[in-house]
Design an enzyme around this catalytic site. Structure first.
Site: not given
Lengths: 410, 410
Positions: B123, B127, B178, B192, B196
């Site tokens: 996630v 952070i 990447g 995505d 999260k």
């Protein structure tokens, strides 16, 4: 799993009341057994029997396993905290000056007696910076930590910049709102920010530094000229403490007003909010933002420490134990903006390189590179001559990594 | 105090290599014993004997006490992680889709076998949001969590807004760097970010939600018209997942493009960076910023989880155990901007209130309030008709607390 905490609370000011407000909204198996106060006459929102003026009623009470220290008197706070730690009581404290001043002793006491002292509430109010430095960045190489650590001076700067409010009225407002320390020079002089910086540096770099060795220049001498100059350049002036790794062996710390531009996160940190910028080798730039002052934000940080004590959480000061111990130094070159009257001051500071110089009847400034030690040596004459000094480099945010390499003459 | 970790690593892509880079710079009592890979032909930077194509060489190896799972195949990842957890191995994973999809099972496995699964790296890259939700906000009432959770879609938006780079070239760059998932719709479609969000919500609100129940509309249909509109209003368009407490009993989650203004921190979160805004009852507004993608930032998050396993750290999902269990709902009113061609779509969405409507030959939009459920019901026709939907409310940041009260029809 979690143990019941019987709390003895010292101090019932803004933060103490904030903490009480939060605790009573929750079911945390936490009880505030006694509250020690200075003035028994003051009207209290809680039943009289909860209060005492005798600290021993808490410190000698075996029922009480946790002390929460939220008072203003540094010496008294240290005596209370050290007595609690050495008699098997865990402690949560928000007294940044006390912690920064006696950090070495406090770390020793924890090791000697196996007790725990937590102080998230002492640094940047609601921002969980100490916990993150201790737990999350414990294996990270940190290039620098900087930010806005003092809510009331930032509140004054915002009021001046955004609302053209004069210094004294802004300070009065900050005090009325409960952001300001009893002694305003603690805030506007950069002392409060320095104490927080020193505490953060202990967890970020494993260094325990005497506050007297660290430069702090505040915003007291800020003039309309300086604000005007900042506005013309589309910059803001913030009071910014910086801890910066210079190379594998040295770290420097200082607190200075700083010109920040709109691409820096600190640019948008206004009023009582705080912001912390961390530059790490692998995690790269990180920024934490939150309320840095006020009863509830700080109270919530204190509560998160109390909650952690239910699981006997302790700081490990991992980096202090680490092999590569860093040394503190003031021998570093910084780019500053100096607004002055007396040419003698410019002489005394011995600029190593002058980049920009402006002269008009009422407004004189010079921008250039000097050695940090020169600022320390001339701190008194800067204050006396009402000169204003500000960090004039993009030393926060992403540029920090780059700045690292040019950190000279160490 | 800390135990030696013998690691079996699954996957050696960007993050796996980043992790290896970081570990080798440190002395952490951590050893990578084996690395399981899919393609044995590919050239590797490390000695051949370190690699295997047989997962059992790791899962059946009693020497290995820790599994780090960094592969792309969701089903294979779940099988590996559940086998590890049920055979006494602790696990660190960065597979957000797998974790969001099987979260309930994964929580049960940890309880049943007393093993620990950590997934900070899943996630928002670097952070430390999960750790902070779990440890620091564990007693805080959270009004909302939102932010920029997907680095590659944000990278594409920044390239388009700041450099006028077209969508496909920007996506190609993100992939070369990447940041991007193998399947780009995972990123630009908001999947995505949704995974999260669901993981974060489990720690923030104690709710485990089926990803299929949560709306995600991405940036695929973003047109020059929409960007132009944003520019004229001095706004930026970001892809923003939102988890929001509506009242004491209900929480809603969704992922939508959002117009953000310059006073919001998300406004300055560009390229592969992520930002997380937390609105808490007592701590008030908090913001976390850092690199959301890339091998080293994510690798450092994975490493901090590995380091925590040396002390047998586990998530407690405290809020899930809490008394006041919140229910997930899509029955909430949202203000949206809809750029469309087919009037039938506007009809189908059944706006409850239309605030603004614009019509020209090539550009038609409507701004108004609709029920979130209507967006879900018409998701397919929105996609087919290349319509663009964006969240048109100041629903992040400080306004959230206020927004809470007007959260209607629940």
């Amino acid at each position: 799993m979690s143990k019941k905490l019987n709390i003895g609370l010292f101090g019932f000011g803004v933060v103490g009341q904030g903490l009480y407000d939060i605790i009573k909204t929750k079911d945390l198996n936490i009880e505030i057994v006694k509250i020690a106060i200075k003035n028994p006459e003051k009207e209290r929102s809680l039943p009289k029997e909860l209060f005492t003026t005798d600290r021993n009623e808490i410190l000698n009470n075996p029922e009480i396993n946790t002390v929460v220290e939220l008072i203003n008197d540094t010496e008294a706070a240290f005596e209370i905290v050290s007595r609690a730690l050495s008699t098997g009581k865990n402690v949560v404290s928000a007294s940044k000056k006390m912690i920064a001043t006696y950090l070495e002793e406090l770390i020793e006491l924890q090791h000697k007696y196996g007790t725990s002292l937590l102080y998230e509430g002492a640094v940047c109010g609601s921002i969980p910076i100490i916990r993150n430095l201790e737990e999350y960045y414990d294996n990270e190489l940190l290039h620098s930590i900087s930010g806005i650590f003092n809510g009331s001076s930032n509140y004054i700067l915002s009021k001046g910049y955004l609302e053209n409010l004069d210094y004294d009225s802004a300070l009065k407002q900050a005090q009325d709102l409960g952001f300001a320390e009893t002694d305003p020079t603690m805030d506007v002089g950069g002392y409060d920010a320095k104490f927080k910086l020193i505490i953060a540096a202990a967890h970020a770099y494993g260094v325990v530094i005497d506050p007297n060795e660290v430069l702090n220049i505040g915003i007291q001498n800020l003039s309309p000229h300086d604000l005007q100059y900042a506005r013309e350049k589309k910059l803001k002036i913030k009071l910014v403490p910086v801890a910066k790794e210079l190379d594998d062996r040295h770290v420097t710390l200082f607190v200075l007003p700083k010109f920040v531009n709109e691409t820096e996160f600190l640019y948008n940190v206004e009023y009582e909010y705080n912001g912390v910028t961390v530059q790490a080798a692998f995690a790269d730039q990180q920024f934490f933002f939150g309320k840095g002052a006020g009863g509830h934000p700080t109270g919530s940080a204190v509560l998160s420490d109390i909650a952690a004590l239910r699981y006997d959480y302790q700081y490990e000061y991992k980096k202090a134990k680490g092999a590569n111990n860093l040394q503190f130094t003031n021998n570093v070159e910084v780019n500053i903006y100096l607004r002055y009257d007396d040419e003698a001051l410019v002489e005394a500071l011995e600029f190593e390189h002058i980049q920009e110089r402006f002269y008009s009847g009422s407004y004189k400034f010079v921008i250039g590179k000097i050695n940090l030690q020169k600022l320390i040596d001339n701190q008194q004459s800067i204050a006396d001559s009402k000169a204003f000094v500000a960090f004039a480099d993009q030393l926060t945010g992403v540029s920090l990594a780059a700045a690292k390499h040019e950190a000279a003459t160490v």
